[in-house]
Write an enzyme that holds these catalytic residues in place. Structure first.
Site, PDB file in Angstrom:
ATOM      1  CB  ALA A 174     -11.215   9.820   5.164  1.00  0.00           C
ATOM      2  CE1 TYR A 213     -17.494  17.410   7.116  1.00  0.00           C
ATOM      3  CE2 TYR A 213     -17.044  17.620   4.661  1.00  0.00           C
ATOM      4  CZ  TYR A 213     -18.151  17.836   5.663  1.00  0.00           C
ATOM      5  OH  TYR A 213     -19.354  18.114   5.487  1.00  0.00           O
ATOM      6  CB  SER A 261     -19.798  16.098   2.182  1.00  0.00           C
ATOM      7  OG  SER A 261     -18.929  16.809   1.489  1.00  0.00           O
ATOM      8  CG  ASN A 288     -27.612  17.147  10.159  1.00  0.00           C
ATOM      9  OD1 ASN A 288     -27.449  17.719   9.142  1.00  0.00           O
ATOM     10  ND2 ASN A 288     -27.340  18.121  11.354  1.00  0.00           N
ATOM     11  CE  LYS A 296     -20.212  14.866   6.280  1.00  0.00           C
ATOM     12  NZ  LYS A 296     -21.161  14.654   7.377  1.00  0.00           N
TER      13      LYS A 296
END
Ligand SMILES: NC(=O)c1ccc[n+]([C@@H]2O[C@H](COP(=O)([O-])OP(=O)(O)OC[C@H]3O[C@@H](n4cnc5c(N)ncnc54)[C@H](O)[C@@H]3O)[C@@H](O)[C@H]2O)c1
Length: 252
Positions: free
Chosen positions: A156, A154, A141, A89, A158
């Protein structure tokens, strides 16, 4: 008690979604390892659980550092026993338009989400294979599917997490290890910058008008989906992405 006698590791559980999931898992009987770089927050999450009669330890660990992950996993096993559930997480954002993004901004985000998740995956998987039971949840996401202006690092990272999730689901299914992802949306420290910035007020209001539920969620509203994917109830679910975002993906 849907997680009785289970040991769960949650990275990034010092606050936000990770903390809400940790509290929920503890209420269902799991022993918790709170993993984070934020010591004060991590100790607070563990204390909240222990005060309610649950069992939790905090282990400081920078998930982007493999040696840190290896020693944190050892510490968890020593204190709580073999790990049954992993929630990948922990996350950060370093926004910039792609033509202005620095190498540091790129690597920081890739290192935390992509490398950190992979290090933890490897750290838990041997025991899960041996014990023929495991639940692994990647926190991805909607940006993995839609992209996100100013967040090429971000989105890429995720997307990479979904590739890992699907491969792990295929490799590990025969060992009764289920691997899934959640694409959440909730009001947390991570989203606060955008939520509180007057510059984005018009865009925010327009987005809210389009939102099927016309509201954002607190992390506690996201946590039950994590419980489902960690429990026996999801015994025939693997390789999936569950969007827990109030349907906001529908209107993009
Ligand atoms: N909040 C949302 O709407 C939303 C939307 C999509 C995806 N996500 C994802 O959900 C996850 C949780 O986000 P949140 O909103 O609760 O954010 P948050 O910022 O409140 O919490 C993130 C936690 O991760 C920890 N962390 C950061 N880098 C770390 C590292 N190197 N090692 C260990 N811990 C580290 C932070 O200290 C923090 O406690 C993240 O992966 C985020 O990308 C959130």
């Amino acid at each position: 008690m849907r997680l009785k006698n289970r040991v769960a590791v949650i990275t990034g559980a010092s606050q936000g979604i990770g903390r809400a999931v940790a509290l929920r898992y503890a209420a269902e009987g799991a022993s918790l390892a709170i993993i984070d770089v934020n010591v004060a927050g991590g100790e607070e999450t563990a204390a909240l659980i222990n005060a309610e009669g649950g069992k939790a330890i905090f282990v400081r660990c920078d998930i982007s550092d493999k040696a840190d992950v290896v020693s944190a996993a050892e510490a968890v096993k020593k204190e709580l026993g073999p790990i049954d559930i992993l929630v990948n997480n922990a996350g950060i954002t370093r926004p910039a338009m792609l033509h202005k993004m620095t190498d540091t901004e790129w690597h920081q985000v890739i290192n935390v989400h992509m490398h950190g998740s992979f290090y933890w995956l490897q750290a838990v998987v041997h025991d899960m294979i041996e014990r023929k039971w495991g639940r692994i949840i990647f926190v991805s996401s909607s940006t993995a599917q839609n992209g996100s202006i100013g967040q090429i690092n971000y989105s890429a990272a995720k997307s990479a997490m979904l590739g890992m999730m699907r491969t792990a689901a295929r490799e590990l299914g025969k060992h009764n290890i289920l691997v899934n992802a959640i694409a959440p949306a909730a009001a947390t420290e991570m989203t606060k910058t955008i939520m509180n910035d007057p510059k984005f007020e018009a865009a925010r209001e327009a987005a809210l008008k389009q939102h099927p539920l016309r509201r954002s969620a607190e992390p506690e509203e996201i946590a039950p989906a994590f419980l489902y994917l960690a429990s026996e109830e999801s015994s025939y679910v693997t390789g999936q992405v569950l969007s827990v975002d109030g349907g906001s993906m529908l209107v993009r």
